[in-house]
Write an enzyme that holds these catalytic residues in place. Structure first.
Site, PDB file in Angstrom:
ATOM      1  N   CYS A  32       3.263  -7.067  15.468  1.00 25.00           N
ATOM      2  CA  CYS A  32       2.677  -6.231  16.326  1.00 25.00           C
ATOM      3  C   CYS A  32       1.109  -6.415  16.253  1.00 25.00           C
ATOM      4  O   CYS A  32       0.403  -6.440  14.981  1.00 25.00           O
ATOM      5  CB  CYS A  32       2.680  -4.732  16.065  1.00 25.00           C
ATOM      6  SG  CYS A  32       4.398  -4.305  15.915  1.00 25.00           S
ATOM      7  N   CYS A  63       4.914  -8.085   6.897  1.00 22.12           N
ATOM      8  CA  CYS A  63       5.867  -7.664   8.026  1.00 22.12           C
ATOM      9  C   CYS A  63       6.158  -8.727   8.940  1.00 22.12           C
ATOM     10  O   CYS A  63       5.176  -9.530   9.223  1.00 22.12           O
ATOM     11  CB  CYS A  63       5.499  -6.142   8.603  1.00 22.12           C
ATOM     12  SG  CYS A  63       6.549  -5.822   9.723  1.00 22.12           S
ATOM     13  N   CYS A  67      -1.575  -4.331  14.314  1.00 20.62           N
ATOM     14  CA  CYS A  67      -1.325  -3.963  13.029  1.00 20.62           C
ATOM     15  C   CYS A  67      -1.603  -4.939  11.854  1.00 20.62           C
ATOM     16  O   CYS A  67      -1.156  -6.034  12.049  1.00 20.62           O
ATOM     17  CB  CYS A  67       0.267  -3.451  12.865  1.00 20.62           C
ATOM     18  SG  CYS A  67       0.730  -3.011  11.098  1.00 20.62           S
ATOM     19  N   GLU A 104       0.861  -1.130   0.023  1.00 21.12           N
ATOM     20  CA  GLU A 104       0.069  -0.037  -0.064  1.00 21.12           C
ATOM     21  C   GLU A 104       0.859   1.297  -0.044  1.00 21.12           C
ATOM     22  O   GLU A 104       1.870   1.283   0.571  1.00 21.12           O
ATOM     23  CB  GLU A 104      -0.772   0.130   1.192  1.00 21.12           C
ATOM     24  CG  GLU A 104      -1.645  -1.088   1.423  1.00 21.12           C
ATOM     25  CD  GLU A 104      -2.591  -1.181   2.620  1.00 21.12           C
ATOM     26  OE1 GLU A 104      -3.205  -2.142   3.030  1.00 21.12           O
ATOM     27  OE2 GLU A 104      -2.319  -0.101   3.263  1.00 21.12           O
ATOM     28  N   CYS A 107      -1.870   1.283   8.318  1.00 20.35           N
ATOM     29  CA  CYS A 107      -1.313   0.791   7.277  1.00 20.35           C
ATOM     30  C   CYS A 107      -1.632  -0.783   7.367  1.00 20.35           C
ATOM     31  O   CYS A 107      -1.997  -1.486   8.301  1.00 20.35           O
ATOM     32  CB  CYS A 107       0.321   0.640   7.847  1.00 20.35           C
ATOM     33  SG  CYS A 107       0.920  -0.197   9.216  1.00 20.35           S
ATOM     34  N   CYS A 160       3.019   8.302   1.979  1.00 16.97           N
ATOM     35  CA  CYS A 160       3.410   7.337   2.733  1.00 16.97           C
ATOM     36  C   CYS A 160       3.638   6.119   1.865  1.00 16.97           C
ATOM     37  O   CYS A 160       2.895   5.619   1.053  1.00 16.97           O
ATOM     38  CB  CYS A 160       2.259   6.993   3.760  1.00 16.97           C
ATOM     39  SG  CYS A 160       2.726   5.564   5.101  1.00 16.97           S
TER      40      CYS A 160
HETATM   41  N1  SAH Z   1       7.285  -1.116  10.658  1.00 13.38           N
HETATM   42  C1  SAH Z   1       7.494   0.432  11.011  1.00 13.38           C
HETATM   43  C2  SAH Z   1       6.569   1.526  10.180  1.00 13.38           C
HETATM   44  C3  SAH Z   1       5.251   1.233   9.686  1.00 13.38           C
HETATM   45  S1  SAH Z   1       4.208   1.317  10.841  1.00 13.38           S
HETATM   46  C4  SAH Z   1       7.027   0.865  12.526  1.00 13.38           C
HETATM   47  O1  SAH Z   1       6.193  -0.309  13.241  1.00 13.38           O
HETATM   48  O2  SAH Z   1       7.248   1.708  12.975  1.00 13.38           O
HETATM   49  C5  SAH Z   1       3.873   3.018  11.149  1.00 13.38           C
HETATM   50  C6  SAH Z   1       3.522   3.389  12.387  1.00 13.38           C
HETATM   51  O3  SAH Z   1       1.914   3.238  12.467  1.00 13.38           O
HETATM   52  C7  SAH Z   1       3.856   2.749  13.708  1.00 13.38           C
HETATM   53  O4  SAH Z   1       4.202   3.672  14.720  1.00 13.38           O
HETATM   54  C8  SAH Z   1       2.754   1.736  13.956  1.00 13.38           C
HETATM   55  O5  SAH Z   1       2.977   1.201  15.393  1.00 13.38           O
HETATM   56  C9  SAH Z   1       1.435   2.441  13.661  1.00 13.38           C
HETATM   57  N2  SAH Z   1       0.492   1.713  13.508  1.00 13.38           N
HETATM   58  C10 SAH Z   1       0.204   0.483  13.017  1.00 13.38           C
HETATM   59  N3  SAH Z   1      -0.967  -0.030  12.753  1.00 13.38           N
HETATM   60  C11 SAH Z   1      -1.767   1.009  13.598  1.00 13.38           C
HETATM   61  C12 SAH Z   1      -3.115   1.290  13.699  1.00 13.38           C
HETATM   62  N4  SAH Z   1      -3.953   0.437  13.350  1.00 13.38           N
HETATM   63  N5  SAH Z   1      -3.302   2.291  14.231  1.00 13.38           N
HETATM   64  C13 SAH Z   1      -2.556   3.185  14.595  1.00 13.38           C
HETATM   65  N6  SAH Z   1      -1.220   3.203  14.562  1.00 13.38           N
HETATM   66  C14 SAH Z   1      -0.972   2.178  13.711  1.00 13.38           C
HETATM   67 FE1  SF4 Z   2       5.363  -4.428  11.234  1.00 12.42          FE
HETATM   68 FE2  SF4 Z   2       2.968  -3.207  11.689  1.00 12.42          FE
HETATM   69 FE3  SF4 Z   2       4.381  -3.760  13.615  1.00 12.42          FE
HETATM   70 FE4  SF4 Z   2       5.164  -1.706  11.770  1.00 12.42          FE
HETATM   71  S1  SF4 Z   2       3.513  -1.810  13.327  1.00 12.42           S
HETATM   72  S2  SF4 Z   2       6.764  -3.380  12.663  1.00 12.42           S
HETATM   73  S3  SF4 Z   2       4.464  -2.825   9.970  1.00 12.42           S
HETATM   74  S4  SF4 Z   2       3.567  -5.117  12.287  1.00 12.42           S
END
Ligand code: SAH
Ligand code: SF4
Length: 344
Positions: free
Chosen positions: A121, A117, A124, A92, A334, A110
């Site tokens: 997390c 990934c 996410c 995306e 994301c 973005c």
């Molecule tokens: N992998 C990297 C970059 C991509 S995510 C990272 O984790 O930093 C970019 C940001 O969006 C991160 O801070 C992540 O924790 C946050 N994020 C991911 N999913 C989310 C969600 N559903 N709501 C809010 N923030 C989210």
């Molecule tokens: Fe990966 Fe999503 Fe965690 Fe960023 S927030 S490290 S994209 S799983």
């Protein structure tokens, strides 16, 4: 697999052009049109000889991806799901115009660095199916070019799908072209990472062409292990030490990000612990209220909680802001668009 323009190094492109009846300087024009101006149709490159244009059109596609879907949110954020037919996978990217329509400085992009990934997390959508593969440098660059084709770019954030520190070589290569040929300077690009310390120490010494944001999420080690599973056992202290090292090496302040999960990490207790941990550091804190994703058992913070959390941090001497995601009705968080398309 068909060769694409962006996958050719400038010297290789010059060779391609001369072997198809053009001259080496035509290669420079082509890259300039594509990277600087976001032209995605050889037909528009009227300063090239017609025969060369025809050869390019027949044999050298500019991009390797196709657009699988495009959604436009009410606030005009455009979210594109790109599919890579030859190498496989979808990622995306989001094109976010300035909030003020009279602002001509351009949009924020973005972009993604991996298909899926591996970090996992639990809040996410990008990590749901694990890692499929790393994107190549040209696939990363391609997202910038597609964004530029929509209009001028003011800033870019590497906050789409994937963990950038796990694909640094390709990202650095793409950012070199973005810097040198698209004119987007280091201060205009922010890379967000979960902050693997050894990789951060290394990246800090590679003359990074970006600002750094570290997804910390909490000041509590046990909770962080649960929120960032691939870093289980890595202490928050070691992440902050790597951040301090980054600051010393580069002179650039770090942004710490907290995805605020209702009732989990958004309480006054969490704000206090975070302020204690970050105390004395020159940094920013970005609070990102969690965007709900289907099938995930987290909650959005209650109304007013993010602001109260922010005010707690500010009262304790930190610089903090709440970042409400744009384009929410376009599945802006994301991994969400890809997930929705996969479900439908
Ligand atoms: N992998 C990297 C970059 C991509 S995510 C990272 O984790 O930093 C970019 C940001 O969006 C991160 O801070 C992540 O924790 C946050 N994020 C991911 N999913 C989310 C969600 N559903 N709501 C809010 N923030 C989210
Ligand atoms: Fe990966 Fe999503 Fe965690 Fe960023 S927030 S490290 S994209 S799983």
């Amino acid at each position: 697999m068909a060769q694409t323009l962006l996958a050719l190094e400038p010297a290789a492109l010059a060779e391609w052009v001369t072997s198809h009846g053009g001259q080496a300087f035509h290669a420079k024009i082509i890259r300039k049109e594509v990277l600087e101006r976001g032209v995605l149709d050889y037909g528009e490159m009227t300063s090239l000889p017609a025969d060369l244009r025809a050869a390019l059109k027949a044999d050298l596609p500019i991009l390797s991806s196709t657009e699988a879907t495009r959604t436009v949110a009410r606030d005009k954020a455009i979210k594109v799901l790109l599919s890579f037919p030859a190498r496989g996978g979808t990622v995306e990217m989001v094109h976010i115009p300035p909030p003020d329509k009279d602002d001509t400085r351009g949009a924020t992009l973005c972009i993604s660095t991996q298909v899926g990934c591996p970090v996992g997390c639990p809040f996410c959508a990008s990590g749901l199916g694990g890692l499929e593969r790393n994107l190549s440098a040209d696939e990363i660059l391609e997202q910038f070019v597609i964004g530029r084709s929509v209009g001028p770019i003011r800033r870019a954030v590497v906050m789409g799908m994937g963990e950038p520190l796990l694909n640094m070589e390709a990202l650095n290569k793409a950012l070199d072209a973005v810097h040198d040929e698209m004119g987007l300077g280091s201060r205009k690009i922010t890379v967000s990472t979960v902050g693997f310390p050894d990789r951060l120490h290394k990246a800090a010494r590679q003359k990074p062409r970006f600002e750094l944001a570290i997804s910390l999420h909490t000041a509590d080690d046990v909770q962080r292990d649960a929120l960032v599973p691939a870093m289980k056992g890595t202490s928050i202290e070691s992440i902050l030490a790597a951040g301090d090292d980054w600051f010393e090496q580069t002179g650039r302040e770090i942004t710490y990000e907290i995805a605020l999960l209702g009732g989990e990490n958004d309480t006054p207790w969490h704000a206090e612990r975070l302020a204690e941990r970050l105390n004395g550091r020159r940094c920013m804190v970005n609070l990102i209220p969690w965007n709900p994703s289907p099938g995930m058992s987290f909650n959005r913070p209650e109304a007013g909680t993010p602001e109260a959390f922010r005010d707690d941090l500010i009262a304790r001497g930190l610089v903090a802001t709440v970042r409400w995601s744009r384009g929410l009705d376009g599945d802006a968080a994301c991994g969400q668009l890809r997930q929705r398309v996969a479900r439908s």
